[in-house]
Design an enzyme around this catalytic site. Structure first.
Site, PDB file in Angstrom:
ATOM      1  N   ARG A 237       0.852  -1.186   0.000  1.00  0.00           N
ATOM      2  CA  ARG A 237       0.000   0.000   0.000  1.00  0.00           C
ATOM      3  C   ARG A 237       0.890   1.239   0.000  1.00  0.00           C
ATOM      4  O   ARG A 237       1.872   1.312   0.748  1.00  0.00           O
ATOM      5  CB  ARG A 237      -0.921   0.021   1.228  1.00  0.00           C
ATOM      6  CG  ARG A 237      -2.108  -0.939   1.131  1.00  0.00           C
ATOM      7  CD  ARG A 237      -3.121  -0.494   0.070  1.00  0.00           C
ATOM      8  NE  ARG A 237      -4.275  -1.375  -0.073  1.00  0.00           N
ATOM      9  CZ  ARG A 237      -4.381  -2.371  -0.948  1.00  0.00           C
ATOM     10  NH1 ARG A 237      -3.391  -2.622  -1.797  1.00  0.00           N
ATOM     11  NH2 ARG A 237      -5.469  -3.102  -1.010  1.00  0.00           N
ATOM     12  N   GLU A 266      -3.058   7.925  -4.413  1.00  0.00           N
ATOM     13  CA  GLU A 266      -3.242   7.050  -5.569  1.00  0.00           C
ATOM     14  C   GLU A 266      -4.569   7.385  -6.229  1.00  0.00           C
ATOM     15  O   GLU A 266      -5.585   7.445  -5.528  1.00  0.00           O
ATOM     16  CB  GLU A 266      -3.231   5.595  -5.090  1.00  0.00           C
ATOM     17  CG  GLU A 266      -3.075   4.598  -6.215  1.00  0.00           C
ATOM     18  CD  GLU A 266      -2.871   3.174  -5.701  1.00  0.00           C
ATOM     19  OE1 GLU A 266      -1.946   2.947  -4.901  1.00  0.00           O
ATOM     20  OE2 GLU A 266      -3.685   2.322  -6.075  1.00  0.00           O
ATOM     21  N   HIS A 285      -1.031   0.131  -9.988  1.00  0.00           N
ATOM     22  CA  HIS A 285      -1.683  -0.832  -9.081  1.00  0.00           C
ATOM     23  C   HIS A 285      -2.175  -2.064  -9.861  1.00  0.00           C
ATOM     24  O   HIS A 285      -3.371  -2.348  -9.910  1.00  0.00           O
ATOM     25  CB  HIS A 285      -2.843  -0.147  -8.333  1.00  0.00           C
ATOM     26  CG  HIS A 285      -3.191  -0.832  -7.040  1.00  0.00           C
ATOM     27  ND1 HIS A 285      -3.663  -0.173  -5.936  1.00  0.00           N
ATOM     28  CD2 HIS A 285      -3.149  -2.148  -6.681  1.00  0.00           C
ATOM     29  CE1 HIS A 285      -3.896  -1.033  -4.968  1.00  0.00           C
ATOM     30  NE2 HIS A 285      -3.589  -2.246  -5.390  1.00  0.00           N
TER      31      HIS A 285
HETATM   32  N1  LIG Z   1      -0.521  -4.357  -5.304  1.00  0.00           N
HETATM   33  C1  LIG Z   1      -1.575  -5.128  -5.203  1.00  0.00           C
HETATM   34  O1  LIG Z   1      -2.401  -5.213  -6.105  1.00  0.00           O
HETATM   35  C2  LIG Z   1      -1.736  -5.980  -3.967  1.00  0.00           C
HETATM   36  C3  LIG Z   1      -2.139  -7.314  -4.128  1.00  0.00           C
HETATM   37  C4  LIG Z   1      -2.208  -8.114  -2.992  1.00  0.00           C
HETATM   38  C5  LIG Z   1      -1.923  -7.587  -1.739  1.00  0.00           C
HETATM   39  N2  LIG Z   1      -1.593  -6.273  -1.632  1.00  0.00           N
HETATM   40  C6  LIG Z   1      -1.275  -5.709  -0.331  1.00  0.00           C
HETATM   41  O2  LIG Z   1      -0.130  -6.403   0.152  1.00  0.00           O
HETATM   42  C7  LIG Z   1      -0.202  -6.505   1.560  1.00  0.00           C
HETATM   43  C8  LIG Z   1       0.092  -7.918   1.975  1.00  0.00           C
HETATM   44  O3  LIG Z   1      -0.899  -8.834   1.509  1.00  0.00           O
HETATM   45  P1  LIG Z   1      -0.930 -10.305   2.125  1.00  0.00           P
HETATM   46  O4  LIG Z   1      -1.981 -11.065   1.430  1.00  0.00           O
HETATM   47  O5  LIG Z   1       0.453 -10.836   2.214  1.00  0.00           O
HETATM   48  O6  LIG Z   1      -1.440  -9.944   3.603  1.00  0.00           O
HETATM   49  P2  LIG Z   1      -1.076 -10.711   4.955  1.00  0.00           P
HETATM   50  O7  LIG Z   1      -2.086 -10.249   5.945  1.00  0.00           O
HETATM   51  O8  LIG Z   1      -0.925 -12.170   4.695  1.00  0.00           O
HETATM   52  O9  LIG Z   1       0.366 -10.129   5.333  1.00  0.00           O
HETATM   53  C9  LIG Z   1       0.546  -8.853   5.870  1.00  0.00           C
HETATM   54  C10 LIG Z   1       1.655  -8.963   6.892  1.00  0.00           C
HETATM   55  O10 LIG Z   1       1.936  -7.656   7.412  1.00  0.00           O
HETATM   56  C11 LIG Z   1       2.410  -7.889   8.712  1.00  0.00           C
HETATM   57  N3  LIG Z   1       2.496  -6.678   9.526  1.00  0.00           N
HETATM   58  C12 LIG Z   1       1.521  -6.081  10.255  1.00  0.00           C
HETATM   59  N4  LIG Z   1       2.050  -5.035  10.917  1.00  0.00           N
HETATM   60  C13 LIG Z   1       3.356  -4.998  10.611  1.00  0.00           C
HETATM   61  C14 LIG Z   1       4.420  -4.151  10.997  1.00  0.00           C
HETATM   62  N5  LIG Z   1       4.237  -3.138  11.874  1.00  0.00           N
HETATM   63  N6  LIG Z   1       5.637  -4.380  10.501  1.00  0.00           N
HETATM   64  C15 LIG Z   1       5.856  -5.400   9.619  1.00  0.00           C
HETATM   65  N7  LIG Z   1       4.896  -6.248   9.227  1.00  0.00           N
HETATM   66  C16 LIG Z   1       3.651  -6.045   9.713  1.00  0.00           C
HETATM   67  C17 LIG Z   1       1.408  -8.903   9.272  1.00  0.00           C
HETATM   68  O11 LIG Z   1       1.914  -9.549  10.432  1.00  0.00           O
HETATM   69  C18 LIG Z   1       1.264  -9.849   8.096  1.00  0.00           C
HETATM   70  O12 LIG Z   1       2.139 -10.961   8.198  1.00  0.00           O
HETATM   71  C19 LIG Z   1      -1.606  -6.003   1.953  1.00  0.00           C
HETATM   72  O13 LIG Z   1      -1.479  -4.682   2.394  1.00  0.00           O
HETATM   73  C20 LIG Z   1      -2.372  -5.974   0.677  1.00  0.00           C
HETATM   74  O14 LIG Z   1      -3.305  -4.963   0.686  1.00  0.00           O
HETATM   75  C21 LIG Z   1      -1.473  -5.472  -2.725  1.00  0.00           C
END
Ligand SMILES: NC(=O)c1ccc[n+]([C@@H]2O[C@H](COP(=O)([O-])OP(=O)(O)OC[C@H]3O[C@@H](n4cnc5c(N)ncnc54)[C@H](O)[C@@H]3O)[C@@H](O)[C@H]2O)c1
Length: 313
Positions: A237, A266, A285
């Site tokens: 994000r 964005e 994105h």
């Molecule tokens: N660009 C895109 O189109 C796209 C696609 C998929 C996911 N995403 C984004 O990617 C991110 C990850 O997705 P995911 O499916 O792996 O989610 P997920 O929930 O499996 O992983 C997110 C991780 O962030 C960690 N986290 C929380 N607070 C934290 C901190 N202070 N420091 C470090 N890590 C921390 C959590 O413990 C978790 O393991 C999400 O924000 C999602 O919105 C973006």
């Protein structure tokens, strides 16, 4: 019959699945619905299939009357005040897992394109400047033996780690909430404190969820600790990086480059400073933009609503 609203033109599978059980209305255009329409939608419908463009703030949600469920066509839920929604009895769902591989793939597309200067090399050929093999042009860098620091080691972070290991990278990660259960990853990755990740990484790839703690986590303070002037990748994000700090870091050479699928704000305009650096790639994105992923997201987002109401597809 319960009423469902789909806020964006999506693959038809979503509407087809939902129409078997519900009275479905949808935005038939491939553009976000105007934010002024959201209060009316949450007041009239029992369920909404939404996208990241729809901002379900507390003010919008307060207008909800019949709304029981929001199914977000995304893994991130930062466009929804989930805590407030839950407190007034609205369930919120997302589409995890099905987005993981496409997003992890894009992370490496961005990284390799940047460090092997693919945009410039392509432009060079199109401009008819390719006259002979040249030992000096477009020298990039090799991944094997370097260190990647993964910030946020959830589904996408771990999928990126698997790909990174395939390229011979050493993988470190920072995630205060994760225990790595995957036996193929545990012995080959190292959990490190945040400051060590900043100090040691040749590449920093952001995969944390956007929270109060992670918002602006990459800023001038953290960038100043990045001893190896890394390449920063963000497919999570935009707001996890403080944009002004990133611009300054690129301008002052504090990092070797950046590749961003997400930005804050964005979208950004084409004349934004981030779009002007040769060593910064910005794409709109598109982490989940594969045929397979978008189909699976549409199916899962619809299924979440069907399951919520105790029905079976
Ligand atoms: N660009 C895109 O189109 C796209 C696609 C998929 C996911 N995403 C984004 O990617 C991110 C990850 O997705 P995911 O499916 O792996 O989610 P997920 O929930 O499996 O992983 C997110 C991780 O962030 C960690 N986290 C929380 N607070 C934290 C901190 N202070 N420091 C470090 N890590 C921390 C959590 O413990 C978790 O393991 C999400 O924000 C999602 O919105 C973006």
């Amino acid at each position: 019959m319960k009423r469902i609203f789909i806020t964006r033109r999506l693959l038809s599978i979503a509407g087809e699945m939902l129409s078997k059980y519900f009275d479905v209305d949808k935005n038939t255009k491939n553009e976000p619905i105007h934010e002024n329409l959201l209060p009316g939608i949450v007041a009239e419908y029992n369920g909404v299939l939404s996208t990241v463009c729809d901002k379900f703030t507390r003010e919008v949600l307060k207008k909800s009357d019949k709304l029981e469920v929001i199914s977000n066509y995304a893994v991130g839920l930062d466009n929804i005040d989930v805590e407030f929604a839950n407190s007034i009895g609205i369930s919120v769902y997302n589409t995890p897992d099905v987005v993981t591989n496409s997003t992890a793939d894009l992370t490496f597309v961005l990284l390799l394109s940047l460090i092997r200067k693919i945009s410039a090399a392509r432009k060079f050929v199109r401009q008819d400047k390719w006259k002979s093999w040249d030992p000096e042009i477009f020298l990039g860098e090799e991944l094997a033996g370097k260190k990647i620091g993964i910030l946020g080691f959830g589904r996408v972070g771990q999928a990126v780690a698997k790909r990174a290991l395939g390229f011979g990278l050493n993988v470190m990660f920072y995630d205060p909430f994760v225990e790595v259960a995957d036996p193929s990853l545990k012995p080959r990755t190292t959990q490190v404190p945040f400051d060590e990740l900043l100090k040691e990484s040749d590449y920093i790839s952001i995969h944390a969820v956007l929270t109060r703690e992670t918002r602006g986590m990459i800023n001038l303070d953290s960038i100043s600790m990045m001893a190896k002037k890394p390449v920063i990748l963000n497919t999570a994000r935009g707001a996890i990086i403080d944009t002004d700090s990133l611009v300054q870091a690129l301008r002052d050479g504090l990092i070797r480059g950046a590749a961003l699928d997400v930005t804050y704000p964005e979208p950004i305009r084409g004349d934004h400073p981030l779009c002007k650096f040769e060593n910064c790639i910005v794409v709109p994105h598109i982490g989940t933009a594969t045929e397979e992923c978008r189909y699976n997201m549409a199916e899962l987002a619809a299924q979440n609503i069907i399951t919520h109401f105790g029905l079976r597809q």
